[in-house]
Design an enzyme around this catalytic site. Structure first.
Site, mmCIF file in Angstrom:
data_model
loop_
_atom_site.group_PDB
_atom_site.id
_atom_site.type_symbol
_atom_site.label_atom_id
_atom_site.label_comp_id
_atom_site.label_asym_id
_atom_site.label_seq_id
_atom_site.Cartn_x
_atom_site.Cartn_y
_atom_site.Cartn_z
ATOM 1 N N CYS A 1 39.253 -66.528 -31.437
ATOM 2 C CA CYS A 1 38.835 -67.897 -31.111
ATOM 3 C C CYS A 1 38.422 -68.712 -32.328
ATOM 4 C CB CYS A 1 37.699 -67.861 -30.097
ATOM 5 S SG CYS A 1 38.161 -66.954 -28.617
ATOM 6 N N LYS B 1 41.158 -69.528 -35.216
ATOM 7 C CA LYS B 1 42.301 -70.365 -34.827
ATOM 8 C C LYS B 1 41.832 -71.694 -34.254
ATOM 9 C CE LYS B 1 42.678 -69.502 -30.048
ATOM 10 N NZ LYS B 1 42.547 -70.483 -29.005
ATOM 11 N N ARG C 1 41.790 -58.944 -33.344
ATOM 12 C CA ARG C 1 42.460 -60.180 -33.761
ATOM 13 C C ARG C 1 41.682 -60.831 -34.912
ATOM 14 N NH1 ARG C 1 43.030 -63.397 -28.329
ATOM 15 N NH2 ARG C 1 41.088 -62.282 -27.952
HETATM 16 C C1 UGA Z 1 33.348 -67.310 -29.588
HETATM 17 C C2 UGA Z 1 32.203 -68.211 -29.122
HETATM 18 O O1 UGA Z 1 30.953 -67.656 -29.554
HETATM 19 C C3 UGA Z 1 32.192 -68.340 -27.599
HETATM 20 O O2 UGA Z 1 31.197 -69.227 -27.179
HETATM 21 C C4 UGA Z 1 33.570 -68.879 -27.175
HETATM 22 O O3 UGA Z 1 33.660 -68.989 -25.759
HETATM 23 C C5 UGA Z 1 34.645 -67.931 -27.654
HETATM 24 O O4 UGA Z 1 34.589 -67.822 -29.088
HETATM 25 C C6 UGA Z 1 35.971 -68.473 -27.225
HETATM 26 O O5 UGA Z 1 36.371 -69.536 -27.714
HETATM 27 O O6 UGA Z 1 36.575 -67.915 -26.305
HETATM 28 P P1 UGA Z 1 33.696 -64.651 -29.682
HETATM 29 O O7 UGA Z 1 35.036 -64.929 -30.296
HETATM 30 O O8 UGA Z 1 33.592 -63.643 -28.603
HETATM 31 O O9 UGA Z 1 33.094 -66.012 -29.070
HETATM 32 O O10 UGA Z 1 32.763 -64.182 -30.863
HETATM 33 P P2 UGA Z 1 31.375 -64.645 -31.513
HETATM 34 O O11 UGA Z 1 30.267 -63.932 -30.896
HETATM 35 O O12 UGA Z 1 31.307 -66.122 -31.587
HETATM 36 O O13 UGA Z 1 31.570 -64.059 -32.971
HETATM 37 C C7 UGA Z 1 32.649 -64.531 -33.788
HETATM 38 C C8 UGA Z 1 32.623 -63.889 -35.123
HETATM 39 O O14 UGA Z 1 31.535 -64.398 -35.882
HETATM 40 C C9 UGA Z 1 32.478 -62.373 -35.155
HETATM 41 O O15 UGA Z 1 33.405 -61.850 -36.079
HETATM 42 C C10 UGA Z 1 31.057 -62.152 -35.608
HETATM 43 O O16 UGA Z 1 30.885 -60.941 -36.284
HETATM 44 C C11 UGA Z 1 30.847 -63.340 -36.529
HETATM 45 N N1 UGA Z 1 29.433 -63.728 -36.720
HETATM 46 C C12 UGA Z 1 28.698 -64.129 -35.659
HETATM 47 C C13 UGA Z 1 28.877 -63.703 -37.986
HETATM 48 O O17 UGA Z 1 29.541 -63.355 -38.987
HETATM 49 N N2 UGA Z 1 27.576 -64.075 -38.145
HETATM 50 C C14 UGA Z 1 26.810 -64.481 -37.104
HETATM 51 O O18 UGA Z 1 25.631 -64.829 -37.336
HETATM 52 C C15 UGA Z 1 27.378 -64.506 -35.830
#
Ligand code: UGA
Length: 433
Positions: free
Chosen positions: A261, A264, A331
């Protein structure tokens, strides 16, 4: 209510099973026959906590079924569209092939007054275009974005922090009433519900993800500055995070964001803004993307430096492959990317992940995968933690030191206590600390 959910990937499969768990009768549709066969047999095609239970319960109750035949969706009052919108192969924008195909395939089965509720993340303007295609059937279209996080997908679907309905002016009341009926049990808990036009609903979704990505890249930019000044980015995040206007969440520096998500979506948003003649408004997202990708190379460089620039044949234990914990999704995973880069430099990379080994192996059969965490650690001359699984957070510094050949650790997610690890004889390097 009678519902269909088109697309049974992360979003759709979770939505279908969750809606069935709320008491609706749901048919999940997908063109992927193998996936439909798995779901029909009660097997989840990916790891997502809690999904297994509601999938099996839905099938057993008769409320949930899956099909590859759009005719099986003909009785639905609401058709949710949750197909993927990946990055285009040839450009930064979103590939809308699956959304368009879903709508085209639905057309012959639509009745006047039924509602199509789009959940996929789409470039602003898509819903308006699709509404024109749907209009002759007498069906309505709404955009109802989804904000679920992988690892918490079921909880986020049945207990979201907000609902957003993007509806057309002329059918507003009818469409809001239909969506209210679908989400009645959620609304009873006074979950905020926002009614908007199409463009706002589409933009809410991409701007939320853009904001989250920016927050992560902001703290990673601070990590870069911390690295040349001797500051500690984790302490910095704790300190600024106490300001409620800033907040501590999504301020964890490390190897950055990945997944299906955030990466992209920011690229698609920037591409869409260019098309709209407003590229400059979100030009900073290119910087956000670049800061993010630099962190992957940073940890590769740190590992290589620890071998005096000669990583060839040196054993590196890579802990974590999934893009985040509690997921087997690889991904655009920073962890997997780093493993592949190190392998490309000739290092003897051995990876381990509690859930993502199979998905990683399919995508990168050239990597070596250890059967257990211990097997990955054995003989390692450097350890890199790249996904913040609980299992890695709980590693004991002294016990782990006894397993490796050289106690050198790179904490790519800043989850370990540097003092503990250094006291146990490790050369500890975090990201920006
Ligand atoms: C993200 C959004 O958080 C959701 O609200 C959204 O619905 C979703 O995309 C989507 O568009 O479907 P997600 O992809 O499950 O959710 O993952 P996140 O929890 O947002 O984490 C994304 C990435 O950021 C991970 O690789 C995580 O390790 C990284 N991250 C997160 C950090 O490097 N630091 C942080 O403080 C938090």
């Amino acid at each position: 209510m009678q519902l269909s959910v088109i697309g049974c990937g992360y979003l759709g499969a979770v939505h279908a099973a969750s809606m069935a768990s709320l008491g609706h009768r749901v048919v999940g549709l997908d063109v992927d026959e193998a996936r439909i066969a798995m779901l029909s047999a009660g097997e989840t095609p990916f790891y997502e906590p809690g999904l297994d239970e509601i999938l099996k319960a839905g099938l057993a109750s008769g409320n949930l079924s899956f099909s590859t035949d759009y005719a099986d969706a003909a009785d639905a009052d609401v058709h949710f569209v949750g197909v993927g919108t990946p990055q285009r192969k040839d450009a930064q924008g979103a590939d809308l092939t699956y959304v368009d195909a879903a709508i085209t395939s639905l057309l012959p089965h639509l009745r006047p007054g039924v509602l199509i509720a789009g959940k996929s993340t789409v470039p602003v303007g898509t819903a308006e275009r699709l509404a024109e295609i749907v209009k002759p059937t007498g069906a309505h279209l709404a955009w109802n974005p989804e904000f679920l996080r992988e690892g918490f997908a079921v909880k986020d679907t049945v207990d979201p922090d907000r609902l957003v309905y993007g509806v057309a002016d002329d059918t507003r009341d009818e469409d809001v009433a239909i969506l209210d009926s679908v989400y009645a049990s959620i609304l009873e808990r006074e979950t905020p519900r926002l009614i908007t036009g199409y463009a706002t609903a589409e933009l809410v979704k991409v701007s939320a993800n853009a904001f989250l990505a920016t927050k992560i890249s902001f703290i990673n930019a601070m990590a870069e500055i911390a690295e040349v000044t001797g500051a500690d980015v984790t302490q910095l995040a704790d300190a600024i995070g106490h300001d409620v206007r800033i907040g501590r969440k999504f301020l964890n520096a490390g190897v950055g964001f990945g997944g299906g998500c955030l990466p992209k979506d920011i690229r698609a948003f920037a591409a869409r803004a260019e098309e709209l003649g407003k590229g400059e408004s979100v030009a900073f997202l290119k910087e956000v993307d670049e800061i993010n990708l630099r962190r992957r190379q940073r940890i590769v460089d740190l590992v290589v430096d620890s071998f005096d620039g000669q990583p060839f044949g040196r054993r590196v234990a890579v802990l974590g492959l999934a893009f985040k914990p509690d997921s087997d999704d690889i991904r655009d995973s920073p962890a997997l990317d780093v493993a592949v880069r190190l392998k490309g430099l000739g290092a003897d990379v051995v990876s381990y992940d509690p859930e993502a080994m199979k998905t990683a192996q399919r995508a990168h059969p050239q990597l070596a995968y250890a059967e257990s965490l211990d097997a990955a650690l054995e003989g390692a001359e450097a350890v890199a933690i790249l996904t913040e699984w609980k299992q890695f957070r709980q590693l004991d510094a002294a016990e782990t030191a006894a397993k490796v050949a050289r106690p050198v650790i790179f904490d790519g997610r800043n989850i370990l206590d540097p003092a503990d690890w250094r006291a146990a004889g490790w050369t500890y390097t975090g990201m920006g600390r």
